[in-house]
Design a protein around this motif. Structure first.
Motif, PDB file in Angstrom:
ATOM      1  N   GLU A 113       0.830  -1.193   0.000  1.00  8.65           N
ATOM      2  CA  GLU A 113       0.000   0.000   0.000  1.00  8.65           C
ATOM      3  C   GLU A 113       0.873   1.255   0.000  1.00  8.65           C
ATOM      4  O   GLU A 113       0.593   2.231  -0.701  1.00  8.65           O
ATOM      5  N   ALA A 114       1.944   1.208   0.796  1.00  3.85           N
ATOM      6  CA  ALA A 114       2.877   2.341   0.841  1.00  3.85           C
ATOM      7  C   ALA A 114       3.544   2.542  -0.518  1.00  3.85           C
ATOM      8  O   ALA A 114       3.826   3.675  -0.927  1.00  3.85           O
ATOM      9  N   LEU A 156       1.640   4.797  -2.783  1.00  2.00           N
ATOM     10  CA  LEU A 156       1.814   6.202  -2.398  1.00  2.00           C
ATOM     11  C   LEU A 156       3.190   6.712  -2.805  1.00  2.00           C
ATOM     12  O   LEU A 156       3.340   7.863  -3.236  1.00  2.00           O
ATOM     13  N   LYS A 164       3.291   7.652  -6.417  1.00  2.00           N
ATOM     14  CA  LYS A 164       2.651   8.952  -6.636  1.00  2.00           C
ATOM     15  C   LYS A 164       3.590  10.089  -6.233  1.00  2.00           C
ATOM     16  O   LYS A 164       3.670  11.111  -6.922  1.00  2.00           O
ATOM     17  N   ALA A 165       4.298   9.906  -5.129  1.00  2.00           N
ATOM     18  CA  ALA A 165       5.279  10.923  -4.711  1.00  2.00           C
ATOM     19  C   ALA A 165       6.399  11.035  -5.742  1.00  2.00           C
ATOM     20  O   ALA A 165       6.856  12.149  -6.061  1.00  2.00           O
ATOM     21  N   GLU A 223       2.741  14.980   1.614  1.00  2.00           N
ATOM     22  CA  GLU A 223       1.512  14.318   2.063  1.00  2.00           C
ATOM     23  C   GLU A 223       1.550  12.833   1.746  1.00  2.00           C
ATOM     24  O   GLU A 223       1.183  11.995   2.590  1.00  2.00           O
ATOM     25  N   PHE A 224       1.999  12.484   0.546  1.00  2.00           N
ATOM     26  CA  PHE A 224       2.092  11.071   0.170  1.00  2.00           C
ATOM     27  C   PHE A 224       3.111  10.336   1.054  1.00  2.00           C
ATOM     28  O   PHE A 224       2.885   9.199   1.470  1.00  2.00           O
ATOM     29  N   LYS A 273       1.682   9.696   4.555  1.00  2.00           N
ATOM     30  CA  LYS A 273       0.725   8.588   4.513  1.00  2.00           C
ATOM     31  C   LYS A 273       1.451   7.249   4.367  1.00  2.00           C
ATOM     32  O   LYS A 273       1.074   6.248   4.988  1.00  2.00           O
ATOM     33  N   ALA A 274       2.518   7.246   3.539  1.00  2.00           N
ATOM     34  CA  ALA A 274       3.311   6.021   3.387  1.00  2.00           C
ATOM     35  C   ALA A 274       3.993   5.663   4.695  1.00  2.00           C
ATOM     36  O   ALA A 274       4.119   4.486   5.057  1.00  2.00           O
ATOM     37  N   ARG A 314      -4.417  -1.802  -7.881  1.00  2.00           N
ATOM     38  CA  ARG A 314      -4.960  -0.796  -6.969  1.00  2.00           C
ATOM     39  C   ARG A 314      -6.146  -0.064  -7.618  1.00  2.00           C
ATOM     40  O   ARG A 314      -7.174   0.186  -6.960  1.00  2.00           O
TER      41      ARG A 314
END
Length: 857
Positions: A231-232, A235, A238-239, A415-416, A419-420, A822
Motif C-alpha cells: 500500500e505504501a 503512495l 505517486k510521490a 503528504e504522500f 501517509k506512506a 490498486r
C-alpha cells in the motif's frame, strides 16, 4: 533598433565595461565615455518572427535621430545598463518600444554578435556585444496592437525573412546595414534550417538515436513485502511522479509545457511520435548522448496564448507564441537566471554575509533576479515572492529555497510520504518517510539523510534532491530524483550467515562452500561480506595507503554501509544513461560525521553487462584477452567505484588557511573529476586488496580488461556528461602511458606490466588536485585529456557499425501491475460504495413513502 550616438536620453546612462572576450571588469562608465574610448559593452537585439507567414517584424527608426534616421531596423533593441541583465533588458525594450509584455519563456537566445565599428569621423567607437533573441509568434501581430514609443519608433511592418536578407545583402539604403554573410547571417540560417527541414530525414535521425538504447524490462521479487508496504508502494509511486515534475522544471523553465505539448501531439504523425519517444528518454530537448545537442527546436514547442501581451484588437484573440528554449543547453539549467554569468554571481557572493553565501552555494536553493519581479507582476499581478526574500541595494540576484520555489509540488509529495510512513512496516522506513516529508517543507535535509543511511527495510527508497550534474555552471545545485527498489535478501542472508566468523572462516570455509551458489550470488556474497565485515580495513587502511602525500590524507574516515537492491521504479533525474549505483548523501557535513551509504542496483548492472559490455568486448578487446571480461570484475569495480567516493579529499584546508570543500573550489569541474577519481582509485584499491590477499588474484587481470571495455561504454555517454568526461580522461591517460594498446587489427589490449603504475600515477594526480582545491590544475588536466582522440574514435566507429547499444531504457511492469490492481480495487470499492449509497437512498425513499401513505390513511 541599433544603438548609436544619436539616441535620445533624458539622463546620463552608465554601461558595464567588458573585456575583449565579453567578461565584466567590475567597472562602469557613462555612455558617452564608453563610445568615446571604445570600451566593450553589451546590448540586446530582439527579433519577432511570425511562423505562419515566415516574416520578421522590423521597425522604422525615429526621423529625428542624428544617425540612421528613417532606416528600417531590428524589431527592438537597446543597451544593457550597468547592473542590468540581458534578458530583463530585452523584455523591457520590447515593452517600452512596442508595448509588448512577454514572459521570459518567450525569448530564445540565439547567439552573441560582436559589432566593432567607428563612425562620425572617429568620434563614436562602437565595440558592442549584442545578445540576439528570437520571439516566435504563431501569426503576425496586428499592427494596431502595437503601442509605439514616439521618440524611438516611427512605424513597424512585417517582411519575409528571405526578402529581408536579400535587401541587406544588396546594402539597400533604406535598411540599417548588417553583414548577412558574416556573423549576423546566423539569424537567417537558423530560421531556414528550422522551417525547411526534411521530415523523412529527421525521422530517420531520431530512429537512429533511439536505437542506441536497448529496451529492458526490470523485474523483482515482491513476496517479502507486507500488504502494508505494498500500500505504501502505491503512495511512493505517486510521490515519485511529483518528483519527476520538479525535475522537468529544474531542467528548463518551459520544459514542463514542452513535455505536455509533445505528449498531446505524439499521435499526430510518425515524426511527432519519435520526438515524444526520444524526449521521454532525455527529459528535455537536448540529447544526452550527443554532447547535449538539441534534437528539437522552438518550432517544435508548445503554443501559449497571452491575450494581455498587447493592446486588445477587435476580432483578435491575442498573441500566441512558442515557449522557447535555447539550442545550446544552459549550463546553469533552471537554477540560475539564464543570462547570469559566473562573474556576476561571484561579485554578488562577495557582498554577502557567511550565512547568505551558504544559501547562495547551497544544494537546495535557486538563484533569481529582483528585476524580474516588476516585469512578472505586470503580467501576472503582484506576487508574495517580492517580499519574501532579502533584498540588497547593489545586486540583482537573490536566493530562494527549494521549499519555496517548488512548494506546490513538495507539499503534495510530503503528504504522500507521511501517509506512506503511517503504513510502512519497518520502523526505519517510517522514520525516513516522515523526516523526508518534513525536509521537503523545511529545506533542511540533514536528519532525513541520516534516516536514509540507517534504512533497514525490505522496501528500499531514495527520494529527494541529491546529484549536481545538471548544474554545469558551478556544480552547486541538486536535482530531485527517486529510486524505489526491493532489497536482495539472498546476498544479505549470506553476509549474516558468516558475519560472526570474520577472516578465519572467510578464508578457510566460506569461499570453498560457496561453489554451489550461482556465479552472481557468489560474487555479491563475497563482495558484500568483504566490504561489510572489513569496513575498518577497507576505509582506514585504504585511506592511509592512498597514492597521495600524507599531509592531505584524512585522519577520520567513516565507512559506508552497503545495500543491494533490485530497482522497480525510478523518476526525476534519471534521464539518458541509467545509473548502476549511487553513493549518498553528498552533504559534506554528513560525509565527515557519518560517512555515506552505497546502493547497488543489481538488475540494472546485469542488464548493462549483458546488453552492452559483452558486445563491446566482442568487438573492441583482442581475442587473447576477451574472456577476461566478466561480470565479477565489472560488478566488483562498480562497488569499489562507489566506495571510493567516500575516501580521499572532501573537506580541505586551502594554502591560505581557509577551510573549504573540494566541491566548492572546483565548482563545475568537480563532478567530472570526482567520477574519474572514483573510477581510477577504485581500480587502484582493487589492486591493493588483491596484493593484500583480501581478494582473489584471479581478479587481477580481468579487472583491468573489464575496465578497458568499460571505458568504451562510458565514453559513449558524451564528453559533456560527467561520467563520459571522466572516462575519456582515464582512457587517454592510460593509453598515453602505454597501459592500453591499440593493435593492428583495431582491437585493444592491456599491457599488464605498465597498467599498475599508470593507474597509481593518475590516482595521485587527481587526488592531489582535489586536496589542494586547485581549479586551474583541474581545468588543465581535463582540457588535455577529455578529448575525442583517434583510438577512442576507432573503437566508437566499430561499435557504431554493428549498432551496439549505448545504454538501456528500463520499463517497470511490477509497478504497473501494482497500480493496475490498486485501480481495480478502488473501482470495486467505488462500485460497492455506490451500491451501498443507492440502497440507502432507496430505503430512505421507501420509508418516506410509507410514512406519507400512513398519514393519508
Amino acid at each position: 533598433m541599433a544603438v548609436t550616438e544619436g539616441d535620445v536620453h533624458t539622463q546620463e546612462e552608465y554601461f558595464d565595461v567588458l573585456t575583449k572576450t565579453g567578461q565584466k571588469t567590475g567597472i562602469s562608465k557613462p555612455r558617452g565615455d564608453v563610445h568615446r574610448d571604445g570600451d566593450y559593452h553589451r546590448a540586446v537585439h530582439v527579433w519577432i518572427f511570425a511562423e505562419s507567414t515566415q516574416e520578421l517584424l522590423i521597425q522604422n527608426r525615429y526621423y529625428c535621430k542624428d544617425s540612421w534616421a528613417g532606416r528600417w531596423d531590428i524589431s527592438s533593441a537597446g543597451h544593457i545598463y550597468a547592473g542590468d541583465s540581458s534578458l530583463t533588458t530585452a523584455r523591457r525594450e520590447l515593452q517600452e518600444e512596442l508595448g509588448i509584455v512577454l514572459p521570459k519563456d518567450a525569448f530564445e537566445m540565439l547567439f552573441v554578435y560582436l559589432e566593432e565599428c567607428v563612425i562620425n569621423d572617429g568620434k563614436f567607437i562602437n565595440n558592442e556585444f549584442n545578445d540576439v533573441y528570437l520571439v516566435t509568434t504563431v501569426n503576425p501581430i496586428p499592427l494596431e496592437a502595437f503601442t509605439l514609443q514616439e521618440t524611438e519608433v516611427s512605424a513597424v511592418k512585417y517582411i519575409s525573412y528571405e526578402d529581408y536578407r536579400n535587401l541587406l545583402a544588396k546594402e539597400d539604403p533604406d535598411f540599417f546595414p548588417y553583414d548577412v554573410n558574416g556573423q549576423y547571417g546566423q539569424l537567417f540560417d537558423i530560421i531556414a534550417r528550422r522551417y525547411k527541414e526534411n521530415t523523412i530525414g529527421r525521422s530517420l535521425t531520431l530512429q537512429k538515436q533511439l536505437q542506441r538504447y536497448a529496451p529492458v524490462t526490470l523485474s523483482a521479487e515482491l513476496t517479502g513485502l507486507t500488504e502494508a508496504d505494498r500500500e505504501a508502494l502505491v503512495l511512493l509511486t505517486k510521490a515519485a511522479a511529483i518528483i519527476d515534475q520538479i525535475f522537468y522544471l529544474q531542467v528548463w523553465c518551459c520544459n514542463p509545457v514542452l513535455r505536455d505539448w509533445l505528449k498531446k501531439h505524439a499521435d499526430a504523425s510518425q515524426l511527432d511520435k519519435l520526438k515524444w519517444m526520444y524526449y521521454v528518454i532525455n527529459k528535455g530537448p537536448w540529447s544526452s548522448l550527443d554532447e547535449n545537442e538539441a534534437f528539437l527546436t522552438t518550432a517544435d514547442s508548445a503554443i501559449k496564448l497571452l491575450p494581455e501581451a498587447t493592446k486588445r484588437v477587435t476580432g483578435w484573440k491575442g498573441l500566441e507564441y512558442k515557449a522557447a528554449f535555447p539550442m545550446l543547453k544552459p549550463p546553469g539549467a533552471n537554477f540560475y537566471p539564464p543570462d547570469m554569468d559566473k562573474v556576476e554571481f561571484e561579485l554578488w557572493k562577495k557582498s554577502l554575509t557567511e550565512d547568505q553565501k551558504q544559501a547562495a552555494t547551497s544544494f537546495f536553493t535557486v538563484i533569481k533576479r529582483q528585476s524580474e519581479l516588476s516585469l512578472d507582476s505586470s503580467l501576472y499581478g503582484s506576487t508574495d515572492e517580492s517580499t519574501s526574500h532579502s533584498v540588497t541595494s547593489t545586486h540583482d540576484l537573490y536566493s530562494v529555497p527549494f521549499s519555496q520555489e517548488y512548494n506546490a509540488f513538495l507539499t503534495q509529495a510530503a503528504e504522500f510520504l507521511h501517509k506512506a510512513g503511517e503504513l510502512a512496516s519497518s520502523p526505519s522506513l517510517k522514520r525516513f518517510f516522515h523526516s523526508k516529508a518534513d525536509a521537503f517543507l523545511s529545506n533542511d535535509y540533514y536528519d532525513s539523510d541520516i534516516a536514509w543511511m540507517e534504512l533497514d527495510s525490505k522496501l528500499d527508497v531514495t527520494i529527494g534532491p541529491y546529484e549536481t550534474y545538471e548544474d554545469a555552471l558551478f556544480g552547486y545545485k541538486a536535482t530531485f530524483e527517486a529510486f524505489i527498489g526491493v532489497r536482495d535478501d539472498k546476498a544479505t542472508a549470506q553476509v549474516q550467515l558468516f558475519g560472526d566468523n570474520l577472516q578465519v572462516l572467510y578464508y578457510k570455509h566460506f569461499l570453498p562452500e560457496m561453489q554451489y551458489l550461482t556465479k552472481i550470488i557468489k560474487i555479491l556474497t563475497a563482495l558484500l561480506f568483504l566490504l561489510t565485515i572489513h569496513y575498518y580495513y577497507f576505509y582506514k587502511v585504504l585511506e592511509q595507503n592512498l597514492p597521495l602525500d600524507s599531509v592531505y590524507k584524512s585522519k577520520d574516515v567513516i565507512c559506508a554501509s552497503i545495500r543491494v537492491i533490485d530497482l522497480i521504479y525510478n523518476a526525476g533525474d534519471v534521464k539518458g544513461p541509467q545509473t548502476t549505483a549511487f553513493n549518498l548523501p553528498n552533504d559534506e557535513r554528513i560525509v565527515k560525521d557519518r560517512g555515506t551509504s552505497l546502493v547497488m542496483l543489481k538488475n540494472i548492472s546485469e542488464a548493462k553487462f549483458k546488453h552492452i559490455l559483452l558486445p563491446i568486448a566482442d568487438v573492441c578487446i583482442t581475442k587473447e584477452q576477451r574472456e577476461l571480461v566478466d561480470f565479477e570484475s565489472f560488478f566488483t569495480h562498480t562497488i569499489c567505484h562507489e566506495c571510493c567516493h567516500g575516501i580521499g579529499p572532501h573537506s580541505i584546508t586551502l594554502p591560505d588557511g581557509r577551510k573549504s570543500t573540494v566541491r566548492l573550489e572546483l565548482q563545475e569541474l568537480h563532478s567530472a573529476l570526482e567520477e574519474a577519481k572514483a573510477d581510477i582509485v577504485g581500480l587502484w584499491a582493487l589492486k591493493f586488496l588483491i596484493h593484500k590477499d583480501m581478494l582473489s588474484k584471479s581478479l587481477l587481470k580481468s579487472m583491468y580488461v573489464s575496465f578497458l571495455a568499460g571505458c568504451f561504454r562510458s565514453v559513449r555517454f558524451g564528453l559533456e556528461e560527467a561520467h563520459g568526461k571522466g572516462q575519456a580522461l582515464q582512457f587517454n591517460w592510460l593509453y598515453g602511458e602505454g597501459a592500453f594498446i591499440l593493435n593492428p587489427d583495431e582491437t585493444f589490449s592491456v599491457d599488464f606490466t605498465k597498467v599498475e603504475g599508470a593507474v597509481e600515477n593518475l590516482s595521485r594526480a587527481i587526488l592531489t588536485i582535489q586536496a589542494k582545491g586547485d581549479k586551474e590544475a583541474a581545468n588543465a588536466l581535463l582540457q588535455k585529456y577529455c578529448i575525442m582522440t583517434n583510438p577512442i574514435k576507432v573503437a566508437l566507429q566499430k561499435l557504431e557499425k554493428i549498432q551496439v547499444p549505448v545504454d538501456i531504457v528500463p520499463t517497470f511492469p511490477v509497478i504497473d501491475k501494482i497500480l493496475e490492481q490498486r485501480q481495480q480495487m478502488d473501482h470495486e470499492t467505488d462500485k460497492a460504495s455506490m451500491t451501498f449509497y443507492l440502497a440507502v437512498i432507496l430505503l430512505s425513499g421507501a420509508i418516506i413513502l410509507i410514512a406519507m401513505l400512513y398519514e393519508l390513511l
